[in-house]
Design a protein around this motif. Structure first.
Motif, PDB file in Angstrom:
ATOM      1  N   LEU A  56       0.821  -1.210   0.000  1.00 29.17           N
ATOM      2  CA  LEU A  56       0.000   0.000   0.000  1.00 29.17           C
ATOM      3  C   LEU A  56       0.857   1.264   0.000  1.00 29.17           C
ATOM      4  O   LEU A  56       0.538   2.236  -0.691  1.00 29.17           O
ATOM      5  N   ILE A  59       2.011   1.987  -3.440  1.00 24.20           N
ATOM      6  CA  ILE A  59       0.948   2.604  -4.244  1.00 24.20           C
ATOM      7  C   ILE A  59       0.798   4.076  -3.881  1.00 24.20           C
ATOM      8  O   ILE A  59       0.715   4.946  -4.753  1.00 24.20           O
ATOM      9  N   LEU A  60       0.773   4.370  -2.567  1.00 21.47           N
ATOM     10  CA  LEU A  60       0.610   5.749  -2.123  1.00 21.47           C
ATOM     11  C   LEU A  60       1.792   6.626  -2.548  1.00 21.47           C
ATOM     12  O   LEU A  60       1.608   7.794  -2.903  1.00 21.47           O
ATOM     13  N   SER A  63       1.515   7.241  -6.385  1.00 24.44           N
ATOM     14  CA  SER A  63       0.416   8.143  -6.729  1.00 24.44           C
ATOM     15  C   SER A  63       0.593   9.522  -6.103  1.00 24.44           C
ATOM     16  O   SER A  63      -0.206  10.414  -6.364  1.00 24.44           O
ATOM     17  N   THR A  65       0.025  10.431  -3.185  1.00 25.62           N
ATOM     18  CA  THR A  65      -1.065  10.743  -2.266  1.00 25.62           C
ATOM     19  C   THR A  65      -0.501  11.267  -0.952  1.00 25.62           C
ATOM     20  O   THR A  65      -1.082  12.155  -0.332  1.00 25.62           O
ATOM     21  N   ALA A 134      -4.194   3.034   5.675  1.00 25.42           N
ATOM     22  CA  ALA A 134      -3.466   3.177   4.408  1.00 25.42           C
ATOM     23  C   ALA A 134      -4.318   2.666   3.251  1.00 25.42           C
ATOM     24  O   ALA A 134      -4.312   3.258   2.164  1.00 25.42           O
ATOM     25  N   ALA A 135      -5.063   1.597   3.468  1.00 23.94           N
ATOM     26  CA  ALA A 135      -5.917   1.041   2.415  1.00 23.94           C
ATOM     27  C   ALA A 135      -7.015   2.029   2.024  1.00 23.94           C
ATOM     28  O   ALA A 135      -7.355   2.153   0.835  1.00 23.94           O
ATOM     29  N   THR A 138      -6.042   4.580  -0.672  1.00 21.79           N
ATOM     30  CA  THR A 138      -5.719   4.135  -2.033  1.00 21.79           C
ATOM     31  C   THR A 138      -6.901   4.152  -2.980  1.00 21.79           C
ATOM     32  O   THR A 138      -6.801   3.632  -4.082  1.00 21.79           O
TER      33      THR A 138
END
Length: 181
Positions: A56, A59-60, A63, A65, A134-135, A138
């Motif tokens: 995760l 991914i963050l 992106s 984020t 964290a999920a 996303t």
């Protein structure tokens, strides 16, 4: 001219790599207690949560984020917490081995083992709450309003702070134990 062409390619590649976020990495491989141990289930959950969190965070980070500094801080906090929880699991396994030697010893250690296993499970619950936060971060970029994203970010940072508190408490307990050995 022969040296200029490879140098130009190297500079171009360096610029491209600098533009990309730093990869998150992989969680540390942890030794799992034996199947019959009171720590087995919690450490299995921790291993899964660690793997999920690193995925995760990757991914963050990609992106954008959350910032790279926040990702690094979360990795440091979660690594400290996981090491502390692993220390509790090692202590549980040692108590179980000591209790296996005699029935009298086992009876005296039963409450200590149960207490340490409950502490371990609570720490893993805290870790899993961070993974859940964290999920939630996303989700698709266009589907959530700025208010929702900011709320998720505050939740993620709050979960990180709670887990950091657990990590610090486990470290302090370990330091106290090491002074009295």
């Amino acid at each position: 001219a022969l040296m200029a062409v490879p140098a130009a390619f190297a500079v171009t590649r360096l610029r491209r790599l600098r533009a990309q976020p730093v990869p998150v990495g992989l969680p540390t491989k942890r030794v799992s207690p034996q199947r019959g141990s009171a720590a087995y289930e919690s450490m299995t959950r921790l291993a899964g949560a660690e793997q999920s969190l690193f995925e995760l965070l990757g991914i963050l980070a990609r992106s954008e984020t959350i910032g790279a500094d926040d990702v690094e801080e979360m990795i440091a906090v979660t690594s400290d917490a996981a090491r502390g929880l692993e220390g509790v699991a090692v202590d549980i396994a040692a108590l179980e081995r000591a209790g296996a030697a005699s029935a009298v010893t086992r009876e005296h250690l039963r409450n200590g083992i149960a207490s340490a296993a409950a502490e371990l499970a609570t720490g893993v619950d805290q870790y899993e709450q961070l993974v859940a936060a964290a999920a939630r971060m996303t989700g698709p970029a266009g589907s959530a309003s700025t208010t929702v994203v900011e709320s998720h970010r505050r939740e993620l940072l709050s979960a990180t702070d709670r887990l950091q508190g657990w990590a610090e408490a486990l470290t302090e307990i370990d330091q106290i134990r090491s002074r009295h050995r």
